[in-house]
Design an enzyme around this catalytic site. Structure first.
Site, PDB file in Angstrom:
ATOM      1  N   ASP A  67       0.820  -1.204   0.000  1.00 34.70           N
ATOM      2  CA  ASP A  67       0.000   0.000   0.000  1.00 34.70           C
ATOM      3  C   ASP A  67       0.858   1.261   0.000  1.00 34.70           C
ATOM      4  O   ASP A  67       2.081   1.189   0.180  1.00 34.70           O
ATOM      5  CB  ASP A  67      -0.958  -0.003   1.211  1.00 34.70           C
ATOM      6  CG  ASP A  67      -0.279  -0.337   2.528  1.00 34.70           C
ATOM      7  OD1 ASP A  67       0.964  -0.377   2.563  1.00 34.70           O
ATOM      8  OD2 ASP A  67      -0.994  -0.549   3.523  1.00 34.70           O
ATOM      9  N   ASN A 136      -8.025  -2.453  14.210  1.00 36.47           N
ATOM     10  CA  ASN A 136      -9.394  -2.802  13.802  1.00 36.47           C
ATOM     11  C   ASN A 136      -9.391  -3.996  12.847  1.00 36.47           C
ATOM     12  O   ASN A 136     -10.365  -4.254  12.164  1.00 36.47           O
ATOM     13  CB  ASN A 136     -10.094  -1.590  13.167  1.00 36.47           C
ATOM     14  CG  ASN A 136      -9.333  -1.052  11.963  1.00 36.47           C
ATOM     15  OD1 ASN A 136      -8.352  -1.663  11.539  1.00 36.47           O
ATOM     16  ND2 ASN A 136      -9.788   0.064  11.415  1.00 36.47           N
ATOM     17  N   HIS A 138      -7.494  -4.304  10.218  1.00 40.05           N
ATOM     18  CA  HIS A 138      -7.215  -4.013   8.800  1.00 40.05           C
ATOM     19  C   HIS A 138      -5.896  -4.630   8.362  1.00 40.05           C
ATOM     20  O   HIS A 138      -4.961  -4.761   9.150  1.00 40.05           O
ATOM     21  CB  HIS A 138      -7.325  -2.518   8.469  1.00 40.05           C
ATOM     22  CG  HIS A 138      -6.199  -1.640   8.875  1.00 40.05           C
ATOM     23  ND1 HIS A 138      -6.342  -0.520   9.656  1.00 40.05           N
ATOM     24  CD2 HIS A 138      -4.878  -1.686   8.577  1.00 40.05           C
ATOM     25  CE1 HIS A 138      -5.186   0.072   9.822  1.00 40.05           C
ATOM     26  NE2 HIS A 138      -4.278  -0.615   9.187  1.00 40.05           N
ATOM     27  N   GLU A 143      -9.888  -1.477   5.090  1.00 41.96           N
ATOM     28  CA  GLU A 143     -10.555  -1.093   6.326  1.00 41.96           C
ATOM     29  C   GLU A 143     -11.817  -1.940   6.519  1.00 41.96           C
ATOM     30  O   GLU A 143     -12.347  -2.501   5.554  1.00 41.96           O
ATOM     31  CB  GLU A 143     -10.947   0.387   6.245  1.00 41.96           C
ATOM     32  CG  GLU A 143      -9.748   1.327   6.146  1.00 41.96           C
ATOM     33  CD  GLU A 143      -9.065   1.562   7.489  1.00 41.96           C
ATOM     34  OE1 GLU A 143      -9.246   0.748   8.422  1.00 41.96           O
ATOM     35  OE2 GLU A 143      -8.349   2.568   7.606  1.00 41.96           O
TER      36      GLU A 143
HETATM   37  C1  GLP Z   1      -0.822   0.694   8.607  1.00 43.59           C
HETATM   38  C2  GLP Z   1      -0.404  -0.082   7.351  1.00 43.59           C
HETATM   39  C3  GLP Z   1      -0.588  -1.568   7.513  1.00 43.59           C
HETATM   40  C4  GLP Z   1      -0.024  -1.990   8.855  1.00 43.59           C
HETATM   41  C5  GLP Z   1      -0.840  -1.369   9.953  1.00 43.59           C
HETATM   42  C6  GLP Z   1      -0.326  -1.724  11.346  1.00 43.59           C
HETATM   43  O1  GLP Z   1      -2.056   1.327   8.513  1.00 43.59           O
HETATM   44  N1  GLP Z   1      -1.072   0.323   6.160  1.00 43.59           N
HETATM   45  O2  GLP Z   1       0.050  -2.237   6.442  1.00 43.59           O
HETATM   46  O3  GLP Z   1      -0.074  -3.383   8.974  1.00 43.59           O
HETATM   47  O4  GLP Z   1      -0.870   0.026   9.823  1.00 43.59           O
HETATM   48  O5  GLP Z   1       0.744  -0.915  11.679  1.00 43.59           O
HETATM   49  P1  GLP Z   1       1.757  -1.187  12.827  1.00 43.59           P
HETATM   50  O6  GLP Z   1       2.616  -2.305  12.374  1.00 43.59           O
HETATM   51  O7  GLP Z   1       2.542   0.089  12.959  1.00 43.59           O
HETATM   52  O8  GLP Z   1       0.967  -1.511  14.034  1.00 43.59           O
END
Ligand code: GLP
Length: 245
Positions: A67, A136, A138, A143
């Site tokens: 992404d 959440n 995702h 989302e």
């Molecule tokens: C972001 C990214 C995801 C990631 C998520 C969790 O929104 N787009 O790919 O897995 O957050 O992030 P973190 O690893 O910092 O908890």
């Protein structure tokens, strides 16, 4: 699904790096799907260390990132382009021409997503997709409520994600409101999935993702239907899931 419970973040990072490097050693031309966020940072650090020791070679590896924010300059500290350069690409011998990330400044983000789907197809699909997970549930930026049948597409970020990611920006107002993300369909088409989770704050989402119903309200729950998922998490993140086993 194979589950590895590790003592802490560092051990989770090392285990995930082991799995990714095994993939690259066994198939040097692997197409690896890469993720950003704080979770995989330690894994990339470990991969760089093993590369420097001469144990890993990225010459023939191809990468596709999950992404990217819409509208953020690739040189912006919080862009996922910048993240990948700093944490991995600048430190290993991957050919820049073999790395792919949606173009955050594309004039037409929707067309960019279409093009990205073609890129993944032309590469022959993803051998292993690394994933983190939001609170959440995702994955990528899919989302809650996003349709399962989508490939790469533009999403509006939820308030919760904007708040969660604002820790990296000067204020929540600076967090982009949209992103381009591989869809659930793109993720599910990957041959293998490596899901990484760390920290007690993820424990509830992980437990619900793998013990509850498969629902777009919790995007990670779709992984219950993938034939080859490896879940690597520290014991804090997996505490609630392991109570159910
Ligand atoms: C972001 C990214 C995801 C990631 C998520 C969790 O929104 N787009 O790919 O897995 O957050 O992030 P973190 O690893 O910092 O908890």
């Amino acid at each position: 699904m194979k589950i590895y419970v590790t003592e802490d973040y560092q051990a989770m990072s090392r285990k995930a790096a082991n799995i990714l490097s095994a993939q690259i050693i066994l198939k040097p031309t692997s197409v690896v799907g890469l993720a950003t966020g704080s979770t995989p940072v330690g894994m990339y650090k470990q991969l760089v260390t093993w590369y420097e020791k001469g144990d890993l070679d990225f010459t023939a590896v191809k990468s596709v990132n999950l992404d990217e924010y819409v509208g953020l300059d690739p040189t912006h500290e919080q862009s996922y382009h910048h993240f990948m350069q700093t944490h991995l690409f600048d430190h290993v011998n991957i050919n820049p021409a073999n790395t792919n990330i949606p173009d955050s400044l594309a004039a037409d983000p929707k067309a960019e997503c279409e093009w990205y789907n073609q890129v993944i197809r032309q590469l022959g699909g993803i051998d292993i997709q690394v994933l983190g997970m939001g609170h959440n549930g995702h994955i990528g930026f899919n989302e809650p409520g996003d349709a399962f049948e989508l490939e790469t597409h533009v999403v509006n970020l939820t308030e919760r994600t904007i708040q969660a990611n604002s820790r990296f920006f000067s204020s929540p107002d600076d967090v982009p409101r949209q992103a381009m993300t591989m869809g659930i369909k793109s993720i599910m088409m990957a041959r293998k999935i490596l899901l990484m989770v760390s920290g007690e704050d993820k424990a509830d989402a992980v437990m619900r993702a793998f013990t509850g119903p498969v629902t777009p309200q919790l995007p990670a729950s779709i992984l219950q239907l993938h034939p080859y998922v490896t879940l690597v998490g520290d014991k804090a993140a997996l505490s609630k899931l392991m109570e159910t086993k």
